[in-house]
Design a protein around this motif. Structure first.
Motif, PDB file in Angstrom:
ATOM      1  N   THR A 124      -5.022  12.096   7.145  1.00 49.93           N
ATOM      2  CA  THR A 124      -3.985  12.482   6.188  1.00 49.93           C
ATOM      3  C   THR A 124      -3.522  11.236   5.447  1.00 49.93           C
ATOM      4  O   THR A 124      -3.874  10.115   5.812  1.00 49.93           O
ATOM      5  CB  THR A 124      -2.785  13.133   6.907  1.00 49.93           C
ATOM      6  N   GLU A 125      -2.724  11.443   4.434  1.00 42.19           N
ATOM      7  CA  GLU A 125      -2.271  10.302   3.635  1.00 42.19           C
ATOM      8  C   GLU A 125      -1.349   9.401   4.445  1.00 42.19           C
ATOM      9  O   GLU A 125      -0.471   9.858   5.174  1.00 42.19           O
ATOM     10  CB  GLU A 125      -1.550  10.792   2.386  1.00 42.19           C
ATOM     11  N   CYS A 126      -1.566   8.106   4.294  1.00 44.43           N
ATOM     12  CA  CYS A 126      -0.734   7.102   4.961  1.00 44.43           C
ATOM     13  C   CYS A 126       0.217   6.478   3.934  1.00 44.43           C
ATOM     14  O   CYS A 126      -0.103   6.396   2.739  1.00 44.43           O
ATOM     15  CB  CYS A 126      -1.603   6.014   5.578  1.00 44.43           C
ATOM     16  N   ASN A 127       1.342   6.016   4.406  1.00 49.55           N
ATOM     17  CA  ASN A 127       2.317   5.388   3.521  1.00 49.55           C
ATOM     18  C   ASN A 127       1.949   3.910   3.344  1.00 49.55           C
ATOM     19  O   ASN A 127       2.350   3.055   4.131  1.00 49.55           O
ATOM     20  CB  ASN A 127       3.723   5.540   4.100  1.00 49.55           C
ATOM     21  N   THR A 128       1.173   3.632   2.320  1.00 50.49           N
ATOM     22  CA  THR A 128       0.676   2.262   2.112  1.00 50.49           C
ATOM     23  C   THR A 128       1.163   1.649   0.796  1.00 50.49           C
ATOM     24  O   THR A 128       0.647   0.615   0.373  1.00 50.49           O
ATOM     25  CB  THR A 128      -0.863   2.254   2.117  1.00 50.49           C
ATOM     26  N   LYS A 129       2.135   2.275   0.163  1.00 51.56           N
ATOM     27  CA  LYS A 129       2.567   1.805  -1.160  1.00 51.56           C
ATOM     28  C   LYS A 129       3.060   0.359  -1.116  1.00 51.56           C
ATOM     29  O   LYS A 129       2.671  -0.482  -1.943  1.00 51.56           O
ATOM     30  CB  LYS A 129       3.662   2.715  -1.708  1.00 51.56           C
ATOM     31  N   LYS A 130       3.886   0.027  -0.144  1.00 53.77           N
ATOM     32  CA  LYS A 130       4.418  -1.324  -0.039  1.00 53.77           C
ATOM     33  C   LYS A 130       3.303  -2.318   0.300  1.00 53.77           C
ATOM     34  O   LYS A 130       3.251  -3.433  -0.235  1.00 53.77           O
ATOM     35  CB  LYS A 130       5.506  -1.356   1.028  1.00 53.77           C
ATOM     36  N   TRP A 131       2.396  -1.917   1.177  1.00 48.49           N
ATOM     37  CA  TRP A 131       1.276  -2.753   1.590  1.00 48.49           C
ATOM     38  C   TRP A 131       0.341  -3.025   0.418  1.00 48.49           C
ATOM     39  O   TRP A 131      -0.099  -4.153   0.186  1.00 48.49           O
ATOM     40  CB  TRP A 131       0.565  -2.062   2.744  1.00 48.49           C
ATOM     41  N   ARG A 132       0.088  -2.001  -0.382  1.00 49.11           N
ATOM     42  CA  ARG A 132      -0.792  -2.166  -1.543  1.00 49.11           C
ATOM     43  C   ARG A 132      -0.149  -3.054  -2.607  1.00 49.11           C
ATOM     44  O   ARG A 132      -0.833  -3.809  -3.300  1.00 49.11           O
ATOM     45  CB  ARG A 132      -1.168  -0.809  -2.121  1.00 49.11           C
ATOM     46  N   ALA A 133       1.166  -2.980  -2.714  1.00 49.25           N
ATOM     47  CA  ALA A 133       1.866  -3.845  -3.670  1.00 49.25           C
ATOM     48  C   ALA A 133       1.735  -5.317  -3.263  1.00 49.25           C
ATOM     49  O   ALA A 133       1.586  -6.206  -4.119  1.00 49.25           O
ATOM     50  CB  ALA A 133       3.339  -3.448  -3.742  1.00 49.25           C
ATOM     51  N   GLU A 134       1.762  -5.571  -1.959  1.00 46.31           N
ATOM     52  CA  GLU A 134       1.593  -6.931  -1.456  1.00 46.31           C
ATOM     53  C   GLU A 134       0.193  -7.454  -1.783  1.00 46.31           C
ATOM     54  O   GLU A 134       0.014  -8.600  -2.196  1.00 46.31           O
ATOM     55  CB  GLU A 134       1.831  -6.939   0.058  1.00 46.31           C
ATOM     56  N   ILE A 135      -0.791  -6.584  -1.616  1.00 48.06           N
ATOM     57  CA  ILE A 135      -2.177  -6.960  -1.927  1.00 48.06           C
ATOM     58  C   ILE A 135      -2.350  -7.195  -3.421  1.00 48.06           C
ATOM     59  O   ILE A 135      -3.020  -8.153  -3.849  1.00 48.06           O
ATOM     60  CB  ILE A 135      -3.153  -5.872  -1.424  1.00 48.06           C
ATOM     61  N   ASP A 136      -1.738  -6.344  -4.223  1.00 49.19           N
ATOM     62  CA  ASP A 136      -1.810  -6.519  -5.686  1.00 49.19           C
ATOM     63  C   ASP A 136      -1.245  -7.868  -6.109  1.00 49.19           C
ATOM     64  O   ASP A 136      -1.761  -8.518  -7.032  1.00 49.19           O
ATOM     65  CB  ASP A 136      -1.057  -5.387  -6.394  1.00 49.19           C
ATOM     66  N   ALA A 137      -0.186  -8.296  -5.442  1.00 47.66           N
ATOM     67  CA  ALA A 137       0.417  -9.596  -5.767  1.00 47.66           C
ATOM     68  C   ALA A 137      -0.568 -10.724  -5.478  1.00 47.66           C
ATOM     69  O   ALA A 137      -0.684 -11.680  -6.259  1.00 47.66           O
ATOM     70  CB  ALA A 137       1.701  -9.787  -4.966  1.00 47.66           C
TER      71      ALA A 137
END
Length: 463
Positions: free
Chosen positions: A147-160
């Motif tokens: 199922t979908e995981c809450n990774t929005k904050k984690w992905r933002a860190e990677i984008d940085a």
């Protein structure tokens, strides 16, 4: 079969993780699990890093793809592995090129490892949840439960991290490898890219977009120089309607260059793109980084002349790949400007600037050589001291003859029954002309003292 107890345990860990990360290896590609893996990634919204052999497990244009990890990888990918709390790896053997120091690899993460080879699990890296299974079978089962995981904050860190340190190359006045790869990405919507082994291989794995229609074939950790051309022949025979591009270095290309005869006789329209920097570039890179810049047997232009002059003069580069291609009945092309990379004039029958240089006997090489020799001592000092002043020098001493690719492969219809050899020739005075060190000179002089002089050798009997 898949051990469902282990798989469900791994999926529970995946759901609880705050910084989960997928690591896809070559096993995903071998199992043809790309489509189902992409589906799982999109369902979970978990970012992905790949090994070199795993590149293409998910499209490199996908927003959740970060890049390759390891010593030949991207900054953001390595930072993601270092900071993740769950590393979900599929079809990788955790070789030293991706792990580096074992005790520093993914220090904060629990590790799940799915692999068809029992011996590969926990061999190099201890894992928390081992699963012995075929990659496609395991991923297919995963797709039923994820199922979908809450990774929005984690992905933002990677984008940085990606924005702070993007994977790119220096913008130089003349062409470089990135210009070639940019045109390959632009001109070939569908293609099979086959590489040899060396720096060009790592550059290809970093900059060529691998998508659903563009595949990448490598020999992997075997390090088999010479693989590119015969690999491309096999790919072309198996996929007669698909453009096949073989990317090689000037060292590896010569190890199986006789297979040009096979390509010509079988009328295979392979494009051979030779990155010619006159060095065994990857070996030299290791000598530079890990062996105190003690360069040995990597300069493909060194010979009797360079030894006789203590490195002050070098012979012309050999072979002439254009003439060599023509001797096999293939089409040989050399160009000298960015505009000619995708220029249709290459197949127009008119003489290109690259062909003119070939006809004039490497005129550009001779000019560059004269300019480079004058700056040898300065470059030598920079090499010894570790300074980088050479990086800011004018590019006037450079001579670049780079690969030529047709804007549309159909524009080469007149030569479709022949393989085409494209010669990307990049001349860098900081690397191709280097006076030998004092230690090397002492060895040369010592050896010479044991050998009769030239006149004595000439007069000696043939025996």
């Amino acid at each position: 079969s898949v051990h469902m107890g282990q798989l469900k345990k791994a999926l529970k860990m995946l759901q609880k993780a705050k910084k989960p990360l997928f690591l896809a290896g070559g096993g995903v590609n071998i199992a043809n699990a790309n489509e189902i893996f992409t589906s799982v990634v999109e369902k979970t919204q978990i970012p992905v890093v790949t090994t070199v052999m795993g590149r293409g497990a998910i499209s490199t244009k996908h927003p959740l793809f970060i890049g390759n990890l390891g010593m030949h990888g991207a900054y953001a990918a390595n930072m993601a592995v270092t900071n993740c709390d769950l590393l979900f790896s599929i079809g990788t053997r955790f070789n030293d090129r991706i792990t580096g120091k074992l005790h520093e690899f993914a220090p904060n993460a629990q590790i799940v490892h799915i692999d068809i080879d029992t011996a590969s699990i926990s061999r190099n890296i201890h894992v928390d949840v081992p699963i012995v299974a075929d990659a496609k079978e395991a991923i297919t089962k995963m797709a039923e439960y994820v199922t979908e995981c809450n990774t929005k904050k984690w992905r933002a860190e990677i984008d940085a991290w990606q924005n702070e340190h993007p994977l790119t190359m220096k913008n130089r006045p003349l062409m470089g490898p990135l210009d070639i790869f940019t045109e390959i990405n632009k001109q070939f919507d569908k293609a099979i890219i086959v590489t040899d082994v060396g720096q060009h291989q790592m550059l290809t794995s970093q900059f060529v977009d691998i998508t659903e229609n563009r595949k990448l074939v490598m020999s992997g950790g075997l390090g088999t120089m010479g693989y590119g051309l015969p690999g491309a022949i096999g790919a072309q025979i198996g996929n007669p309607g698909t453009p096949v591009i073989s990317i090689s270095g000037d060292g590896g290309m010569q190890m199986n260059i006789q297979e040009l005869a096979t390509a010509v006789l079988e009328e295979l329209p392979i494009i051979n793109c030779i990155f010619n920097n006159t060095y065994l570039g990857m070996v030299r890179q290791w000598q530079k980084l890990f062996y105190g810049k003690r360069y040995s047997m990597t300069n493909l232009r060194s010979g009797a002349l360079s030894r006789r002059t203590d490195g002050q003069e070098y012979p012309k580069y050999t072979p002439d790949f254009i003439k060599l291609a023509e001797s096999y009945g293939a089409k040989g092309i050399r160009v000298t400007s960015r505009e000619e990379i995708a220029g249709e004039e290459v197949f127009s029958g008119e003489e290109t600037s690259g062909e003119k240089n070939s006809r004039e006997g490497f005129a550009c090489e001779e000019e560059s050589s004269r300019e480079d020799i004058s700056g040898e001592e300065e470059y030598s000092r920079e090499i010894v001291s570790g300074e980088t002043r050479g990086a800011t020098r004018s590019a006037s001493g450079w001579s670049a003859c780079q690969a030529s690719l047709a804007r549309e492969i159909g524009s080469a219809a007149a030569t479709r029954d022949l393989p085409t050899v494209f010669i990307p020739w990049t001349w860098d005075p900081r690397s191709t002309i280097r006076p030998i060190s004092r230690r090397e000179a002492m060895v040369v002089r010592a050896v010479r003292s044991l050998v009769p002089d030239q006149s004595a050798r000439t007069a000696a009997p043939k025996s």
